[in-house]
Design a protein around this motif. Structure first.
Motif: not given
Length: 289
Positions: A129, A162, A172
């Motif tokens: 992520n 984010n 996320d």
């Protein structure tokens, strides 16, 4: 001059490891194997003969069917009679493909196996992520230059959410909470919107399957990637290496199984790449209509 040589070598080593493509897993290309319990030699024969096979991995059973790419990229009644893709650089590509496989087998696969053994899955997801969020400004610029304003807006929204709520991109919430889906776009995708052709199929050292346009895209993004603006050398190279190992770790087992079950791994992975390119092109054409 020395700096440019070192930078180019580092770029190949640190950014390309993550480019081994997973198999196409669509309803059109993945079909249940007729005999999942077949031995490995039998599976090789089935795959090379154009039949689907079932492969057991730690993630469960995956069903794989070889892609057949014709010159016209059109479906045919008998795939075995389809004209084969013209590969003008096949000799060079096969040599690099063999080199890449040796590098994966003796270096990258052991490293990624150790990485998975030490780092738990939730942490690996957060690492993925983080690097995906770090790339969002590049996605945004490419979408803007491609005229995809709404996708660029999604890139901006994802990056802001984010980077803040998602704790510097480790999580996320843009997807899970706000349902803003990723809109990744590369320099190669941008060039394609302006009619730049893909060029011949090309295997790059440690960067795996690509084409001329894709190779130019990877090299260009190596210079303008946001990681270069958040860290100086050699830390930015180390970050890209970490990103490559993390990305490849999710694909290494599938790659190994597909390689072992393909009678000619080079042709199999080449056709999977070309099939994916054709599928993406058809999807974009249908979306634009």
């Amino acid at each position: 001059m020395y700096y440019k040589v070192v930078f180019s070598a580092a770029l190949f080593l640190l950014t390309g490891c993550s480019s081994v493509p997973p198999p196409a897993q669509t309803e059109e290309t993945a079909v249940q194997a007729s005999d999942p319990s077949a031995t490995q030699p039998a599976k090789k024969e089935q795959l090379s003969a154009g039949k689907s096979v079932s492969i057991t991995t730690s993630q469960g059973e995956i069903n794989v069917a070889p892609a057949v790419v014709s010159v016209a990229n059109a479906p045919v009644a008998d795939p075995s009679t389809a004209p084969q893709y013209y590969d003008p650089w096949e000799g060079f590509n096969r040599s690099v493909f063999a080199f890449n496989h040796a590098a994966y087998e003796y270096v990258l696969i052991p490293v990624s196996d150790g990485y998975k053994a030490v780092v738990p899955q939730p942490v690996r997801s957060s690492v993925g992520n983080f690097f995906a969020n770090l790339r969002e400004p590049l996605n945004l610029l490419n979408n803007l230059f491609s005229g995809e304003v709404s996708d660029a807006g999604a890139n901006l929204g994802r990056f802001l959410i984010n980077s803040t709520v998602g704790v510097l991109g480790l999580f996320d919430p843009a997807t899970s909470w706000f349902e803003i889906e990723p809109k990744r776009r590369s320099v190669g995708d941008t060039l394609a919107t302006y009619g730049v052709g893909s060029g011949p199929y090309l295997v790059l050292p440690l960067l795996s399957q690509s084409d001329v346009r894709g190779g130019f895209s990877v090299l260009t993004e190596g210079f303008i990637h946001p990681v270069n603006h958040v860290a100086d050398a050699p830390q930015n190279y180390q970050l890209r290496a970490f990103d490559g190992v993390d990305d490849f770790s999710e694909q290494s087992e599938t790659y190994q199984n597909l390689y072992k079950n393909a009678d000619d791994p080079y042709l199999y992975f080449r056709n999977q790449y070309l099939q994916g390119q054709t599928r993406d092109l058809m999807y974009e054409q249908n979306t634009d209509q």
